[in-house]
Design a protein around this motif. Structure first.
Motif, PDB file in Angstrom:
ATOM      1  N   UNK A  45       0.856  -1.187   0.000  1.00  0.00           N
ATOM      2  CA  UNK A  45       0.000   0.000   0.000  1.00  0.00           C
ATOM      3  C   UNK A  45       0.892   1.236   0.000  1.00  0.00           C
ATOM      4  N   UNK A  46       1.264   1.724  -1.181  1.00  0.00           N
ATOM      5  CA  UNK A  46       2.165   2.882  -1.226  1.00  0.00           C
ATOM      6  C   UNK A  46       1.528   4.099  -0.544  1.00  0.00           C
ATOM      7  N   UNK A  47       2.394   4.923   0.021  1.00  0.00           N
ATOM      8  CA  UNK A  47       1.927   6.149   0.667  1.00  0.00           C
ATOM      9  C   UNK A  47       2.685   7.316   0.054  1.00  0.00           C
ATOM     10  N   UNK A  48       2.158   8.495   0.300  1.00  0.00           N
ATOM     11  CA  UNK A  48       2.833   9.688  -0.196  1.00  0.00           C
ATOM     12  C   UNK A  48       4.183   9.806   0.509  1.00  0.00           C
ATOM     13  N   UNK A  49       5.261  10.053  -0.237  1.00  0.00           N
ATOM     14  CA  UNK A  49       6.576  10.137   0.409  1.00  0.00           C
ATOM     15  C   UNK A  49       6.687  11.379   1.273  1.00  0.00           C
ATOM     16  N   UNK A  50       7.575  11.293   2.261  1.00  0.00           N
ATOM     17  CA  UNK A  50       7.887  12.486   3.038  1.00  0.00           C
ATOM     18  C   UNK A  50       8.869  13.332   2.219  1.00  0.00           C
ATOM     19  N   UNK A  51       9.131  14.544   2.698  1.00  0.00           N
ATOM     20  CA  UNK A  51       9.980  15.486   1.973  1.00  0.00           C
ATOM     21  C   UNK A  51      11.058  15.995   2.920  1.00  0.00           C
ATOM     22  N   UNK A  52      12.315  15.977   2.449  1.00  0.00           N
ATOM     23  CA  UNK A  52      13.440  16.458   3.233  1.00  0.00           C
ATOM     24  C   UNK A  52      14.035  17.675   2.526  1.00  0.00           C
TER      25      UNK A  52
ATOM     26  N   UNK B 230      23.355  24.372   8.945  1.00  0.00           N
ATOM     27  CA  UNK B 230      22.645  23.372   8.158  1.00  0.00           C
ATOM     28  C   UNK B 230      21.337  23.058   8.866  1.00  0.00           C
ATOM     29  N   UNK B 231      20.231  23.337   8.187  1.00  0.00           N
ATOM     30  CA  UNK B 231      18.900  23.033   8.718  1.00  0.00           C
ATOM     31  C   UNK B 231      18.302  21.922   7.871  1.00  0.00           C
ATOM     32  N   UNK B 232      17.924  20.844   8.541  1.00  0.00           N
ATOM     33  CA  UNK B 232      17.268  19.719   7.877  1.00  0.00           C
ATOM     34  C   UNK B 232      15.818  19.699   8.367  1.00  0.00           C
ATOM     35  N   UNK B 233      14.893  19.822   7.427  1.00  0.00           N
ATOM     36  CA  UNK B 233      13.469  19.777   7.736  1.00  0.00           C
ATOM     37  C   UNK B 233      12.884  18.560   7.039  1.00  0.00           C
ATOM     38  N   UNK B 234      12.274  17.680   7.823  1.00  0.00           N
ATOM     39  CA  UNK B 234      11.678  16.448   7.282  1.00  0.00           C
ATOM     40  C   UNK B 234      10.177  16.558   7.511  1.00  0.00           C
ATOM     41  N   UNK B 235       9.429  16.710   6.414  1.00  0.00           N
ATOM     42  CA  UNK B 235       7.991  16.978   6.472  1.00  0.00           C
ATOM     43  C   UNK B 235       7.171  15.833   5.887  1.00  0.00           C
ATOM     44  N   UNK B 236       5.873  15.920   6.132  1.00  0.00           N
ATOM     45  CA  UNK B 236       4.915  14.963   5.597  1.00  0.00           C
ATOM     46  C   UNK B 236       5.210  13.544   6.077  1.00  0.00           C
ATOM     47  N   UNK B 237       5.611  13.445   7.325  1.00  0.00           N
ATOM     48  CA  UNK B 237       5.873  12.122   7.902  1.00  0.00           C
ATOM     49  C   UNK B 237       4.553  11.379   8.053  1.00  0.00           C
ATOM     50  N   UNK B 238       4.534  10.090   7.727  1.00  0.00           N
ATOM     51  CA  UNK B 238       3.265   9.365   7.721  1.00  0.00           C
ATOM     52  C   UNK B 238       2.714   9.020   9.107  1.00  0.00           C
ATOM     53  N   UNK B 239       3.607   8.958  10.112  1.00  0.00           N
ATOM     54  CA  UNK B 239       3.131   8.509  11.419  1.00  0.00           C
ATOM     55  C   UNK B 239       4.178   8.821  12.495  1.00  0.00           C
TER      56      UNK B 239
END
Length: 159
Positions: A90-97, A110-119
């Motif tokens: 069941x593919x899900x929308x990928x997160x974005x880094x 260096x700022x790392x932002x990891x968004x759209x995490x599934x859970x």
């Protein structure tokens, strides 16, 4: 971390590195360098629309994460999708880094932002993973060598 308006978690990590923006960019995009501090070679031509993969360097050649380059503005900004379950039924929308590289005299923020995490499970995993990976990257750029032990292999700290 969440912004209060959505249930989708976002993770942000900031570190300061004694290096040039070009050195940090190279460390983020050069497969040989990522293999040294991450234990995975990040492989791509780093052009918007191109695929990238996070391939183990333990001899297995396994690919643990795949994605697409959304934005690449060397040496300042790299945005990629991050799919850690590419073979899931069941593919899900990928997160974005997003990697934001901001020079200031002899250092870089260096700022790392990891968004759209599934859970929350993925949020928990990357909350341990990003600090370990970025500490190793910082050590490599500042000293010429990675940390003496892989920081992600440490047992979790006390909460």
């Amino acid at each position: 971390m969440t912004d209060g308006t959505t249930s989708v978690p976002t993770y942000v990590y900031v570190t300061y590195i004694r290096a040039s923006a070009e050195q940090v960019w190279q460390a983020l995009t050069d497969a040989d360098l990522t293999a040294r501090y991450w234990g995975h070679a990040n492989i791509s031509d780093w052009q918007p629309g191109s695929a990238w993969e996070h391939r183990r360097v333990d001899g297995s050649g396994a690919v643990d994460v795949v994605g697409e380059v959304i934005k690449a503005e060397p040496p300042a900004c790299l945005v990629i999708t991050f799919e850690d379950t590419p073979d899931a039924e069941a593919p899900r929308e990928p997160s974005v880094v997003t990697f934001l590289v901001e020079p200031h005299q002899d250092i870089v923020r260096l700022t790392v932002t990891h968004e759209n995490l599934p859970n929350q499970e993925m949020l928990h995993g990357i909350s341990r993973g990003w600090p370990a990976v970025l500490a190793n990257l910082k050590s490599l750029l500042e000293t010429g060598d990675v940390l003496p032990q892989a920081p992600w292999e440490m047992s979790p700290g006390h909460a």
